[in-house]
Design a protein around this motif. Structure first.
Motif, mmCIF file in Angstrom:
data_model
loop_
_atom_site.group_PDB
_atom_site.id
_atom_site.type_symbol
_atom_site.label_atom_id
_atom_site.label_comp_id
_atom_site.label_asym_id
_atom_site.label_seq_id
_atom_site.Cartn_x
_atom_site.Cartn_y
_atom_site.Cartn_z
ATOM 1 N N LYS A 131 12.580 -1.800 5.546
ATOM 2 C CA LYS A 131 11.735 -2.115 6.696
ATOM 3 C C LYS A 131 10.344 -2.467 6.210
ATOM 4 O O LYS A 131 9.767 -1.767 5.381
ATOM 5 N N LEU A 132 9.792 -3.585 6.726
ATOM 6 C CA LEU A 132 8.438 -3.999 6.389
ATOM 7 C C LEU A 132 7.511 -3.639 7.540
ATOM 8 O O LEU A 132 7.800 -3.934 8.701
ATOM 9 N N VAL A 133 6.408 -2.994 7.218
ATOM 10 C CA VAL A 133 5.414 -2.629 8.224
ATOM 11 C C VAL A 133 4.093 -3.261 7.811
ATOM 12 O O VAL A 133 3.570 -2.967 6.731
ATOM 13 N N PHE A 134 3.547 -4.136 8.669
ATOM 14 C CA PHE A 134 2.301 -4.834 8.357
ATOM 15 C C PHE A 134 1.123 -4.133 9.026
ATOM 16 O O PHE A 134 1.201 -3.742 10.192
ATOM 17 N N ILE A 191 0.805 -1.225 0.000
ATOM 18 C CA ILE A 191 0.000 0.000 0.000
ATOM 19 C C ILE A 191 0.839 1.277 0.000
ATOM 20 O O ILE A 191 0.337 2.342 -0.357
ATOM 21 N N LYS A 192 2.126 1.177 0.388
ATOM 22 C CA LYS A 192 2.914 2.422 0.428
ATOM 23 C C LYS A 192 4.407 2.087 0.520
ATOM 24 O O LYS A 192 4.795 1.123 1.161
ATOM 25 N N PHE A 193 5.217 2.915 -0.132
ATOM 26 C CA PHE A 193 6.678 2.824 -0.018
ATOM 27 C C PHE A 193 7.226 4.240 0.054
ATOM 28 O O PHE A 193 6.916 5.074 -0.793
ATOM 29 N N ASP A 194 8.036 4.526 1.082
ATOM 30 C CA ASP A 194 8.527 5.895 1.269
ATOM 31 C C ASP A 194 10.028 6.029 1.036
ATOM 32 O O ASP A 194 10.625 7.053 1.349
ATOM 33 N N GLY A 195 10.645 4.985 0.476
ATOM 34 C CA GLY A 195 12.089 5.025 0.253
ATOM 35 C C GLY A 195 12.865 4.190 1.246
ATOM 36 O O GLY A 195 13.974 3.739 0.960
ATOM 37 N N SER A 196 12.290 3.937 2.414
ATOM 38 C CA SER A 196 12.967 3.108 3.414
ATOM 39 C C SER A 196 12.059 2.034 3.997
ATOM 40 O O SER A 196 12.526 1.019 4.501
ATOM 41 N N SER A 197 10.739 2.241 3.935
ATOM 42 C CA SER A 197 9.782 1.289 4.504
ATOM 43 C C SER A 197 8.714 0.933 3.478
ATOM 44 O O SER A 197 8.256 1.784 2.709
ATOM 45 N N LEU A 198 8.333 -0.344 3.493
ATOM 46 C CA LEU A 198 7.259 -0.832 2.639
ATOM 47 C C LEU A 198 6.094 -1.258 3.532
ATOM 48 O O LEU A 198 6.261 -2.109 4.398
ATOM 49 N N TRP A 199 4.930 -0.643 3.332
ATOM 50 C CA TRP A 199 3.753 -0.995 4.120
ATOM 51 C C TRP A 199 2.958 -2.049 3.377
ATOM 52 O O TRP A 199 2.607 -1.880 2.204
ATOM 53 N N LEU A 200 2.658 -3.149 4.094
ATOM 54 C CA LEU A 200 1.897 -4.248 3.518
ATOM 55 C C LEU A 200 0.598 -4.423 4.294
ATOM 56 O O LEU A 200 0.598 -4.457 5.525
ATOM 57 N N GLN A 201 -0.490 -4.545 3.570
ATOM 58 C CA GLN A 201 -1.800 -4.715 4.197
ATOM 59 C C GLN A 201 -2.147 -6.198 4.218
ATOM 60 O O GLN A 201 -2.152 -6.865 3.188
ATOM 61 N N THR A 202 -2.410 -6.729 5.404
ATOM 62 C CA THR A 202 -2.767 -8.139 5.550
ATOM 63 C C THR A 202 -4.279 -8.293 5.565
ATOM 64 O O THR A 202 -5.018 -7.323 5.730
ATOM 65 N N SER A 203 -4.737 -9.527 5.422
ATOM 66 C CA SER A 203 -6.184 -9.772 5.322
ATOM 67 C C SER A 203 -6.898 -9.673 6.654
ATOM 68 O O SER A 203 -8.111 -9.470 6.694
ATOM 69 N N SER A 204 -6.176 -9.831 7.756
ATOM 70 C CA SER A 204 -6.805 -9.785 9.076
ATOM 71 C C SER A 204 -5.749 -9.529 10.138
ATOM 72 O O SER A 204 -4.541 -9.632 9.882
ATOM 73 N N HIS A 205 -6.217 -9.191 11.327
ATOM 74 C CA HIS A 205 -5.305 -8.974 12.443
ATOM 75 C C HIS A 205 -4.527 -10.250 12.756
ATOM 76 O O HIS A 205 -3.330 -10.212 13.029
ATOM 77 N N SER A 206 -5.209 -11.387 12.696
ATOM 78 C CA SER A 206 -4.538 -12.654 12.990
ATOM 79 C C SER A 206 -3.478 -12.979 11.949
ATOM 80 O O SER A 206 -2.416 -13.519 12.276
ATOM 81 N N ALA A 207 -3.754 -12.643 10.673
ATOM 82 C CA ALA A 207 -2.759 -12.879 9.617
ATOM 83 C C ALA A 207 -1.525 -12.023 9.854
ATOM 84 O O ALA A 207 -0.388 -12.473 9.658
ATOM 85 N N ALA A 255 -2.089 4.574 11.386
ATOM 86 C CA ALA A 255 -0.825 4.696 12.119
ATOM 87 C C ALA A 255 0.356 4.524 11.181
ATOM 88 O O ALA A 255 1.359 5.237 11.270
ATOM 89 N N ALA A 256 0.223 3.605 10.238
ATOM 90 C CA ALA A 256 1.306 3.365 9.288
ATOM 91 C C ALA A 256 1.575 4.591 8.441
ATOM 92 O O ALA A 256 2.713 4.969 8.186
ATOM 93 N N LYS A 257 0.483 5.263 8.005
ATOM 94 C CA LYS A 257 0.658 6.458 7.189
ATOM 95 C C LYS A 257 1.298 7.583 7.988
ATOM 96 O O LYS A 257 2.129 8.333 7.487
ATOM 97 N N ALA A 258 0.924 7.665 9.274
ATOM 98 C CA ALA A 258 1.520 8.699 10.134
ATOM 99 C C ALA A 258 3.000 8.446 10.322
ATOM 100 O O ALA A 258 3.828 9.349 10.240
ATOM 101 N N VAL A 259 3.327 7.174 10.545
ATOM 102 C CA VAL A 259 4.737 6.811 10.711
ATOM 103 C C VAL A 259 5.502 7.044 9.417
ATOM 104 O O VAL A 259 6.633 7.509 9.404
ATOM 105 N N ALA A 260 4.829 6.761 8.287
ATOM 106 C CA ALA A 260 5.479 6.950 6.995
ATOM 107 C C ALA A 260 5.838 8.412 6.786
ATOM 108 O O ALA A 260 6.908 8.738 6.282
ATOM 109 N N GLY A 261 4.925 9.304 7.200
ATOM 110 C CA GLY A 261 5.207 10.722 7.057
ATOM 111 C C GLY A 261 6.403 11.143 7.860
ATOM 112 O O GLY A 261 7.232 11.937 7.415
#
Length: 462
Positions: free
Chosen positions: A77-80, A36-52, A90-96
Protein backbone atom coordinates in the motif's frame (compact mmCIF):
# COMPACT_ATOMS: atom_id res chain seq x y z
CA UNK A 1 20.35 -1.55 2.79
CA UNK A 2 17.83 -4.29 3.52
CA UNK A 3 14.79 -5.17 1.48
CA UNK A 4 12.69 -3.58 4.23
CA UNK A 5 14.41 -0.24 3.80
CA UNK A 6 11.91 2.33 2.40
CA UNK A 7 14.57 3.92 0.17
CA UNK A 8 15.35 0.54 -1.41
CA UNK A 9 11.70 -0.13 -2.15
CA UNK A 10 11.12 3.37 -3.52
CA UNK A 11 14.19 3.14 -5.74
CA UNK A 12 12.77 -0.05 -7.28
CA UNK A 13 9.47 1.69 -7.97
CA UNK A 14 11.15 4.80 -9.33
CA UNK A 15 13.15 2.79 -11.83
CA UNK A 16 9.95 1.21 -13.12
CA UNK A 17 8.16 4.56 -13.31
CA UNK A 18 11.09 6.15 -15.15
CA UNK A 19 10.69 3.55 -17.92
CA UNK A 20 6.91 3.90 -18.07
CA UNK A 21 6.34 7.67 -17.83
CA UNK A 22 7.36 10.51 -20.16
CA UNK A 23 10.55 12.13 -18.87
CA UNK A 24 8.86 15.44 -18.07
CA UNK A 25 6.08 13.78 -16.10
CA UNK A 26 8.60 11.72 -14.16
CA UNK A 27 10.76 14.73 -13.36
CA UNK A 28 7.84 16.96 -12.33
CA UNK A 29 5.92 14.53 -10.12
CA UNK A 30 7.88 11.37 -9.25
CA UNK A 31 11.48 12.51 -8.85
CA UNK A 32 10.74 14.96 -5.98
CA UNK A 33 9.02 12.25 -3.87
CA UNK A 34 10.89 10.83 -0.88
CA UNK A 35 10.31 7.57 1.00
CA UNK A 36 9.81 8.28 4.71
CA UNK A 37 8.52 5.06 6.29
CA UNK A 38 7.83 1.37 5.64
CA UNK A 39 6.02 -0.81 8.19
CA UNK A 40 5.95 -4.13 6.33
CA UNK A 41 2.70 -3.50 4.47
CA UNK A 42 2.62 0.23 3.65
CA UNK A 43 5.17 2.60 2.15
CA UNK A 44 4.79 6.28 3.03
CA UNK A 45 5.95 8.71 0.36
CA UNK A 46 6.40 12.43 0.94
CA UNK A 47 5.44 14.64 -2.00
CA UNK A 48 6.68 18.16 -2.68
CA UNK A 49 3.27 19.81 -2.27
CA UNK A 50 -0.40 19.17 -1.66
CA UNK A 51 -1.09 19.63 -5.37
CA UNK A 52 1.61 17.10 -6.29
CA UNK A 53 0.01 14.58 -3.92
CA UNK A 54 -3.39 15.03 -5.57
CA UNK A 55 -1.91 14.91 -9.08
CA UNK A 56 -0.12 11.63 -8.40
CA UNK A 57 -3.15 10.02 -6.76
CA UNK A 58 -5.52 11.05 -9.55
CA UNK A 59 -3.44 11.11 -12.73
CA UNK A 60 -0.81 8.42 -12.16
CA UNK A 61 -2.83 5.74 -10.37
CA UNK A 62 -2.66 3.23 -13.23
CA UNK A 63 1.08 3.70 -13.76
CA UNK A 64 1.85 3.21 -10.04
CA UNK A 65 -0.33 0.07 -9.99
CA UNK A 66 1.46 -1.41 -13.01
CA UNK A 67 4.89 -0.81 -11.49
CA UNK A 68 3.84 -2.32 -8.16
CA UNK A 69 2.64 -5.47 -9.92
CA UNK A 70 5.68 -5.72 -12.18
CA UNK A 71 7.96 -5.29 -9.14
CA UNK A 72 6.17 -8.14 -7.34
CA UNK A 73 4.83 -5.62 -4.81
CA UNK A 74 1.15 -5.80 -5.75
CA UNK A 75 0.00 -5.94 -2.12
CA UNK A 76 2.11 -2.99 -1.00
CA UNK A 77 0.00 0.00 0.00
CA UNK A 78 1.29 3.46 -0.95
CA UNK A 79 0.40 6.38 1.29
CA UNK A 80 1.22 9.88 0.01
CA UNK A 81 1.77 12.77 2.43
CA UNK A 82 3.03 16.35 2.31
CA UNK A 83 5.94 17.73 4.27
CA UNK A 84 4.95 20.01 7.12
CA UNK A 85 1.22 19.38 7.18
CA UNK A 86 -1.02 17.10 9.18
CA UNK A 87 -0.64 14.41 6.53
CA UNK A 88 2.74 13.26 7.83
CA UNK A 89 1.53 13.00 11.42
CA UNK A 90 -1.59 11.21 10.26
CA UNK A 91 0.51 8.81 8.22
CA UNK A 92 2.66 7.96 11.23
CA UNK A 93 -0.44 7.39 13.35
CA UNK A 94 -1.91 5.12 10.72
CA UNK A 95 1.42 3.34 10.40
CA UNK A 96 1.39 2.57 14.11
CA UNK A 97 -2.05 1.07 13.86
CA UNK A 98 -1.16 -0.84 10.72
CA UNK A 99 1.35 -2.93 12.64
CA UNK A 100 -1.43 -4.32 14.80
CA UNK A 101 -3.60 -5.45 11.91
CA UNK A 102 -2.48 -8.69 10.31
CA UNK A 103 -2.40 -8.76 6.50
CA UNK A 104 -5.64 -10.16 5.13
CA UNK A 105 -5.09 -13.53 3.41
CA UNK A 106 -6.21 -14.07 -0.15
CA UNK A 107 -8.89 -16.54 0.98
CA UNK A 108 -10.67 -13.76 2.89
CA UNK A 109 -11.40 -11.84 -0.31
CA UNK A 110 -9.22 -8.75 -0.11
CA UNK A 111 -10.10 -5.71 -2.18
CA UNK A 112 -9.33 -6.83 -5.75
CA UNK A 113 -9.14 -3.34 -7.19
CA UNK A 114 -5.88 -1.41 -7.57
CA UNK A 115 -5.29 1.36 -5.05
CA UNK A 116 -5.80 4.75 -6.62
CA UNK A 117 -8.86 3.52 -8.54
CA UNK A 118 -11.33 4.72 -5.89
CA UNK A 119 -12.97 7.14 -8.34
CA UNK A 120 -13.70 4.40 -10.86
CA UNK A 121 -17.37 3.75 -10.10
CA UNK A 122 -20.33 3.58 -12.46
CA UNK A 123 -22.05 6.56 -10.89
CA UNK A 124 -19.02 8.72 -11.70
CA UNK A 125 -18.89 7.68 -15.36
CA UNK A 126 -20.32 10.49 -17.49
CA UNK A 127 -22.30 9.04 -20.39
CA UNK A 128 -22.23 10.65 -23.81
CA UNK A 129 -23.45 9.64 -27.29
CA UNK A 130 -20.25 7.65 -27.84
CA UNK A 131 -20.53 5.57 -24.66
CA UNK A 132 -24.25 4.84 -24.25
CA UNK A 133 -24.11 1.19 -25.31
CA UNK A 134 -21.07 0.41 -23.15
CA UNK A 135 -22.65 2.06 -20.10
CA UNK A 136 -26.01 0.33 -20.67
CA UNK A 137 -24.22 -3.03 -20.86
CA UNK A 138 -22.26 -2.27 -17.69
CA UNK A 139 -25.43 -1.48 -15.74
CA UNK A 140 -27.20 -4.53 -17.17
CA UNK A 141 -24.40 -6.87 -16.05
CA UNK A 142 -24.53 -5.49 -12.51
CA UNK A 143 -28.34 -5.56 -12.37
CA UNK A 144 -28.76 -9.03 -13.86
CA UNK A 145 -25.79 -10.92 -12.42
CA UNK A 146 -26.75 -14.36 -11.16
CA UNK A 147 -30.13 -14.52 -12.87
CA UNK A 148 -30.97 -17.70 -14.73
CA UNK A 149 -31.36 -16.01 -18.10
CA UNK A 150 -31.31 -12.60 -19.70
CA UNK A 151 -32.50 -11.41 -23.09
CA UNK A 152 -28.96 -10.66 -24.31
CA UNK A 153 -25.72 -12.56 -23.84
CA UNK A 154 -23.13 -10.15 -22.44
CA UNK A 155 -20.48 -12.67 -21.48
CA UNK A 156 -17.84 -11.75 -22.22
CA UNK A 157 -18.41 -8.00 -22.47
CA UNK A 158 -15.73 -6.64 -24.81
CA UNK A 159 -15.20 -2.87 -24.48
CA UNK A 160 -12.94 -1.14 -26.98
CA UNK A 161 -11.85 2.41 -27.71
CA UNK A 162 -8.86 4.73 -27.73
CA UNK A 163 -6.53 5.31 -24.80
CA UNK A 164 -7.87 7.40 -21.95
CA UNK A 165 -11.55 7.21 -22.90
CA UNK A 166 -12.72 5.40 -19.77
CA UNK A 167 -12.54 1.68 -20.61
CA UNK A 168 -10.74 0.80 -17.39
CA UNK A 169 -13.05 3.11 -15.43
CA UNK A 170 -16.08 1.25 -16.77
CA UNK A 171 -14.50 -2.16 -16.19
CA UNK A 172 -13.57 -1.40 -12.59
CA UNK A 173 -17.00 0.17 -12.09
CA UNK A 174 -18.66 -3.09 -13.10
CA UNK A 175 -16.48 -5.05 -10.70
CA UNK A 176 -17.25 -2.68 -7.84
CA UNK A 177 -20.95 -2.74 -8.64
CA UNK A 178 -20.99 -6.54 -8.54
CA UNK A 179 -19.02 -6.66 -5.28
CA UNK A 180 -21.36 -4.09 -3.71
CA UNK A 181 -24.34 -6.35 -4.46
CA UNK A 182 -22.57 -9.61 -3.63
CA UNK A 183 -19.51 -9.11 -1.36
CA UNK A 184 -18.73 -12.82 -1.52
CA UNK A 185 -17.88 -12.68 -5.24
CA UNK A 186 -14.28 -13.39 -6.18
CA UNK A 187 -13.18 -10.65 -8.57
CA UNK A 188 -9.78 -10.41 -10.26
CA UNK A 189 -8.42 -7.38 -12.13
CA UNK A 190 -5.62 -8.28 -14.52
CA UNK A 191 -3.62 -6.37 -17.10
CA UNK A 192 -2.24 -8.50 -19.89
CA UNK A 193 1.32 -7.21 -19.47
CA UNK A 194 1.26 -8.08 -15.78
CA UNK A 195 -0.14 -11.54 -16.54
CA UNK A 196 2.73 -12.06 -19.00
CA UNK A 197 5.27 -11.19 -16.29
CA UNK A 198 3.57 -13.50 -13.80
CA UNK A 199 3.49 -16.30 -16.35
CA UNK A 200 7.18 -15.84 -17.14
CA UNK A 201 8.05 -16.40 -13.49
CA UNK A 202 5.80 -19.50 -13.36
CA UNK A 203 7.41 -20.95 -16.50
CA UNK A 204 10.89 -20.49 -15.04
CA UNK A 205 9.70 -22.36 -11.97
CA UNK A 206 8.26 -25.05 -14.30
CA UNK A 207 4.88 -24.83 -12.58
CA UNK A 208 2.10 -22.83 -14.29
CA UNK A 209 -0.84 -24.82 -12.92
CA UNK A 210 -1.22 -22.87 -9.62
CA UNK A 211 -1.34 -19.58 -11.51
CA UNK A 212 -3.97 -20.89 -13.93
CA UNK A 213 -6.12 -22.20 -11.06
CA UNK A 214 -5.78 -18.87 -9.23
CA UNK A 215 -7.67 -17.12 -12.03
CA UNK A 216 -10.04 -19.99 -12.81
CA UNK A 217 -11.44 -19.84 -9.27
CA UNK A 218 -12.81 -16.31 -9.74
CA UNK A 219 -16.43 -15.37 -10.33
CA UNK A 220 -15.52 -12.25 -12.31
CA UNK A 221 -12.40 -11.64 -14.41
CA UNK A 222 -11.53 -8.09 -15.52
CA UNK A 223 -8.93 -8.41 -18.30
CA UNK A 224 -7.41 -5.09 -19.35
CA UNK A 225 -5.54 -4.18 -22.57
CA UNK A 226 -5.80 -7.40 -24.58
CA UNK A 227 -4.36 -5.67 -27.67
CA UNK A 228 -0.91 -6.31 -26.15
CA UNK A 229 -1.43 -10.08 -26.51
CA UNK A 230 -0.08 -10.08 -30.06
CA UNK A 231 2.86 -12.48 -30.42
CA UNK A 232 2.54 -13.66 -26.79
CA UNK A 233 1.90 -17.24 -27.82
CA UNK A 234 2.09 -18.92 -24.42
CA UNK A 235 0.19 -16.08 -22.71
CA UNK A 236 -2.64 -16.45 -25.24
CA UNK A 237 -2.76 -20.17 -24.56
CA UNK A 238 -3.04 -19.70 -20.79
CA UNK A 239 -5.71 -17.01 -21.13
CA UNK A 240 -7.67 -19.29 -23.46
CA UNK A 241 -7.73 -22.07 -20.86
CA UNK A 242 -8.79 -19.61 -18.17
CA UNK A 243 -11.58 -18.31 -20.40
CA UNK A 244 -12.77 -21.80 -21.21
CA UNK A 245 -13.09 -22.69 -17.55
CA UNK A 246 -14.80 -19.43 -16.53
CA UNK A 247 -17.28 -19.46 -19.42
CA UNK A 248 -18.08 -23.13 -18.84
CA UNK A 249 -19.24 -22.32 -15.31
CA UNK A 250 -21.03 -19.11 -16.26
CA UNK A 251 -18.50 -16.74 -14.69
CA UNK A 252 -18.51 -13.15 -15.94
CA UNK A 253 -15.63 -11.81 -18.04
CA UNK A 254 -15.03 -8.15 -18.95
CA UNK A 255 -12.37 -7.33 -21.56
CA UNK A 256 -10.90 -4.03 -22.74
CA UNK A 257 -8.93 -3.28 -25.87
CA UNK A 258 -8.05 -0.37 -28.12
CA UNK A 259 -9.46 -2.29 -31.12
CA UNK A 260 -12.50 -4.51 -31.78
CA UNK A 261 -11.88 -8.29 -31.70
CA UNK A 262 -11.81 -8.72 -35.48
CA UNK A 263 -9.05 -6.12 -35.84
CA UNK A 264 -6.70 -7.57 -33.23
CA UNK A 265 -3.60 -8.82 -35.03
CA UNK A 266 -1.43 -11.73 -33.98
CA UNK A 267 -4.11 -13.47 -31.89
CA UNK A 268 -5.27 -17.07 -32.22
CA UNK A 269 -8.61 -17.41 -34.01
CA UNK A 270 -10.06 -19.44 -31.15
CA UNK A 271 -9.29 -16.63 -28.69
CA UNK A 272 -10.82 -13.98 -30.95
CA UNK A 273 -13.89 -16.22 -31.24
CA UNK A 274 -14.22 -16.26 -27.44
CA UNK A 275 -13.88 -12.48 -27.35
CA UNK A 276 -16.81 -12.18 -29.78
CA UNK A 277 -19.13 -14.62 -28.00
CA UNK A 278 -20.89 -11.98 -25.95
CA UNK A 279 -21.42 -8.27 -26.52
CA UNK A 280 -18.91 -5.89 -28.11
CA UNK A 281 -19.35 -2.23 -27.19
CA UNK A 282 -17.20 0.72 -28.20
CA UNK A 283 -16.39 3.98 -26.43
CA UNK A 284 -15.84 6.96 -28.71
CA UNK A 285 -14.17 10.28 -27.81
CA UNK A 286 -16.68 12.47 -25.97
CA UNK A 287 -18.33 15.30 -27.87
CA UNK A 288 -18.16 18.89 -26.69
CA UNK A 289 -21.24 18.75 -24.46
CA UNK A 290 -20.08 15.52 -22.85
CA UNK A 291 -16.61 16.96 -22.22
CA UNK A 292 -18.15 19.91 -20.38
CA UNK A 293 -20.32 17.49 -18.34
CA UNK A 294 -17.20 15.47 -17.44
CA UNK A 295 -15.47 18.62 -16.23
CA UNK A 296 -18.43 19.60 -14.07
CA UNK A 297 -18.51 16.09 -12.58
CA UNK A 298 -14.80 16.30 -11.85
CA UNK A 299 -15.30 19.56 -9.95
CA UNK A 300 -17.70 17.78 -7.59
CA UNK A 301 -14.80 15.81 -6.10
CA UNK A 302 -13.81 16.71 -2.55
CA UNK A 303 -10.33 17.82 -3.50
CA UNK A 304 -11.66 20.62 -5.69
CA UNK A 305 -14.25 21.60 -3.10
CA UNK A 306 -11.52 21.78 -0.46
CA UNK A 307 -9.48 24.09 -2.68
CA UNK A 308 -12.54 26.29 -3.09
CA UNK A 309 -11.87 26.48 -6.80
CA UNK A 310 -14.52 28.33 -8.78
CA UNK A 311 -14.10 27.61 -12.46
CA UNK A 312 -16.05 29.97 -14.75
CA UNK A 313 -18.00 28.59 -17.68
CA UNK A 314 -15.68 30.23 -20.22
CA UNK A 315 -12.72 28.32 -18.71
CA UNK A 316 -14.64 25.03 -18.84
CA UNK A 317 -15.39 25.77 -22.49
CA UNK A 318 -11.71 26.56 -23.14
CA UNK A 319 -10.60 23.28 -21.56
CA UNK A 320 -13.28 21.30 -23.42
CA UNK A 321 -12.05 22.74 -26.72
CA UNK A 322 -8.36 22.20 -26.02
CA UNK A 323 -8.46 18.66 -24.56
CA UNK A 324 -10.42 16.63 -27.10
CA UNK A 325 -8.31 13.50 -27.31
CA UNK A 326 -9.31 11.65 -24.17
CA UNK A 327 -11.02 11.92 -20.80
CA UNK A 328 -7.62 11.57 -19.15
CA UNK A 329 -6.30 14.62 -21.05
CA UNK A 330 -9.46 16.53 -20.19
CA UNK A 331 -9.31 15.84 -16.46
CA UNK A 332 -5.57 16.37 -16.39
CA UNK A 333 -5.85 19.85 -17.93
CA UNK A 334 -8.62 20.84 -15.51
CA UNK A 335 -6.49 19.69 -12.58
CA UNK A 336 -3.51 21.64 -13.86
CA UNK A 337 -5.58 24.80 -14.39
CA UNK A 338 -6.93 24.69 -10.83
CA UNK A 339 -3.50 23.98 -9.34
CA UNK A 340 -1.82 26.69 -11.43
CA UNK A 341 -4.36 29.21 -10.20
CA UNK A 342 -3.65 28.08 -6.63
CA UNK A 343 0.13 28.41 -7.15
CA UNK A 344 -0.21 31.92 -8.55
CA UNK A 345 -2.75 33.02 -5.96
CA UNK A 346 -5.09 34.11 -8.75
CA UNK A 347 -8.72 33.28 -9.56
CA UNK A 348 -9.23 30.74 -12.32
CA UNK A 349 -9.37 32.58 -15.64
CA UNK A 350 -8.78 32.10 -19.36
CA UNK A 351 -5.29 33.57 -18.96
CA UNK A 352 -4.38 31.07 -16.24
CA UNK A 353 -5.92 28.24 -18.29
CA UNK A 354 -3.87 29.26 -21.34
CA UNK A 355 -0.66 29.15 -19.27
CA UNK A 356 -1.60 25.75 -17.89
CA UNK A 357 -2.33 24.42 -21.38
CA UNK A 358 0.99 25.65 -22.71
CA UNK A 359 2.81 24.22 -19.68
CA UNK A 360 1.19 20.82 -20.21
CA UNK A 361 1.51 20.54 -23.99
CA UNK A 362 4.29 22.93 -24.93
CA UNK A 363 1.85 24.42 -27.45
CA UNK A 364 0.79 28.04 -27.32
CA UNK A 365 -2.90 28.32 -26.54
CA UNK A 366 -4.14 30.25 -29.53
CA UNK A 367 -7.66 31.61 -29.86
CA UNK A 368 -10.36 29.90 -31.86
CA UNK A 369 -9.66 28.12 -35.09
CA UNK A 370 -11.31 30.16 -37.82
CA UNK A 371 -14.56 28.94 -39.34
CA UNK A 372 -13.13 29.63 -42.79
CA UNK A 373 -10.23 27.25 -42.17
CA UNK A 374 -12.61 24.56 -40.97
CA UNK A 375 -14.79 24.93 -44.06
CA UNK A 376 -11.88 25.00 -46.52
CA UNK A 377 -10.27 21.87 -45.07
CA UNK A 378 -13.64 20.07 -44.95
CA UNK A 379 -14.40 21.01 -48.56
CA UNK A 380 -10.97 19.79 -49.64
CA UNK A 381 -11.40 16.49 -47.76
CA UNK A 382 -14.79 15.81 -49.39
CA UNK A 383 -13.61 17.08 -52.81
CA UNK A 384 -16.18 19.85 -53.20
CA UNK A 385 -15.77 23.60 -53.62
CA UNK A 386 -15.64 25.96 -50.66
CA UNK A 387 -18.45 28.02 -52.18
CA UNK A 388 -20.75 24.99 -52.56
CA UNK A 389 -20.08 23.98 -48.97
CA UNK A 390 -21.03 27.29 -47.36
CA UNK A 391 -23.50 28.83 -49.82
CA UNK A 392 -25.18 26.27 -52.06
CA UNK A 393 -28.73 25.50 -50.94
CA UNK A 394 -29.28 21.84 -51.73
CA UNK A 395 -30.18 18.60 -49.97
CA UNK A 396 -27.87 16.59 -52.22
CA UNK A 397 -25.91 14.18 -50.00
CA UNK A 398 -22.58 15.07 -51.62
CA UNK A 399 -23.01 18.64 -50.30
CA UNK A 400 -25.26 18.11 -47.29
CA UNK A 401 -23.03 15.66 -45.40
CA UNK A 402 -19.81 17.72 -45.75
CA UNK A 403 -21.72 20.83 -44.65
CA UNK A 404 -23.05 19.04 -41.59
CA UNK A 405 -19.55 17.78 -40.82
CA UNK A 406 -18.21 21.34 -41.07
CA UNK A 407 -20.89 22.51 -38.61
CA UNK A 408 -19.97 19.70 -36.24
CA UNK A 409 -16.28 20.63 -36.46
CA UNK A 410 -17.11 24.30 -35.87
CA UNK A 411 -18.94 23.35 -32.69
CA UNK A 412 -16.02 21.16 -31.56
CA UNK A 413 -13.16 23.49 -32.44
CA UNK A 414 -14.51 26.97 -31.77
CA UNK A 415 -16.47 28.80 -29.11
CA UNK A 416 -18.96 30.06 -31.69
CA UNK A 417 -22.62 29.77 -30.79
CA UNK A 418 -25.04 27.78 -32.91
CA UNK A 419 -26.45 31.02 -34.30
CA UNK A 420 -22.96 32.24 -35.24
CA UNK A 421 -22.18 28.98 -36.99
CA UNK A 422 -25.49 29.20 -38.86
CA UNK A 423 -24.70 32.69 -40.14
CA UNK A 424 -21.49 31.34 -41.69
CA UNK A 425 -23.53 28.86 -43.72
CA UNK A 426 -25.80 31.25 -45.64
CA UNK A 427 -27.76 32.34 -42.53
CA UNK A 428 -29.06 28.94 -41.47
CA UNK A 429 -31.26 28.89 -38.36
CA UNK A 430 -29.56 27.72 -35.14
CA UNK A 431 -32.01 24.77 -34.93
CA UNK A 432 -30.80 23.60 -38.36
CA UNK A 433 -27.21 23.71 -37.09
CA UNK A 434 -28.20 21.74 -33.99
CA UNK A 435 -29.93 19.08 -36.11
CA UNK A 436 -26.90 18.88 -38.40
CA UNK A 437 -24.56 18.28 -35.46
CA UNK A 438 -26.81 15.55 -34.05
CA UNK A 439 -27.02 13.96 -37.50
CA UNK A 440 -23.22 13.77 -37.73
CA UNK A 441 -22.98 12.21 -34.25
CA UNK A 442 -25.51 9.54 -35.26
CA UNK A 443 -23.82 8.86 -38.60
CA UNK A 444 -20.40 8.55 -36.95
CA UNK A 445 -21.70 5.81 -34.65
CA UNK A 446 -22.99 3.82 -37.63
CA UNK A 447 -20.34 4.61 -40.24
CA UNK A 448 -16.71 3.83 -39.23
CA UNK A 449 -15.36 5.52 -42.37
CA UNK A 450 -17.12 8.80 -41.59
CA UNK A 451 -15.98 8.55 -37.98
CA UNK A 452 -12.38 8.14 -39.15
CA UNK A 453 -12.70 11.07 -41.57
CA UNK A 454 -14.17 13.43 -38.99
CA UNK A 455 -11.54 12.65 -36.37
CA UNK A 456 -8.79 13.00 -38.95
CA UNK A 457 -10.14 16.47 -39.70
CA UNK A 458 -10.33 17.27 -35.98
CA UNK A 459 -6.68 16.38 -35.53
CA UNK A 460 -5.54 18.15 -38.70
CA UNK A 461 -7.40 21.41 -38.08
CA UNK A 462 -6.60 21.69 -34.38
Amino acid sequence: MSLNDPETIWETLRQGLAQKLPERTYQDWVEPCRAIKFDGSSLWLQTSSHSAKIWIEQQLAEEFHDVLVQSDLAHLKLVFSVQGDAGVKAAKAVAGKAKVVAPQPVEELPDPFPQGFQRYTLDRFVVGPGSQLAMAAANAIVDNYGRASTSLNMNPLFIYGGSGLGKTHLMIGIGKGLRARSPELRVAYLKVDNFFNELTVAIKAKNTEPMRKKYQQNDVLLLDDVQTLAKMERTQEEIFYIFESLLQYGKQIIITSDKPPQKLEGLHDRLITRFKWGLTADIQPPDFETRVAILRKKLEEDVFKDLGAKVPDDVLTFIAHKAKGSVRDLEGLLTRVVFQSSFLGLPVSIEVAAQAFQGQTGIEATSNVSLERICRMTAETFNISFSDLVKKKTRTQSILIPRQVAMYLARELTTSSLAEIGRSFNDLHHSTVMNAIESVKTRMQKDPDLHKTVHSLLNSIS
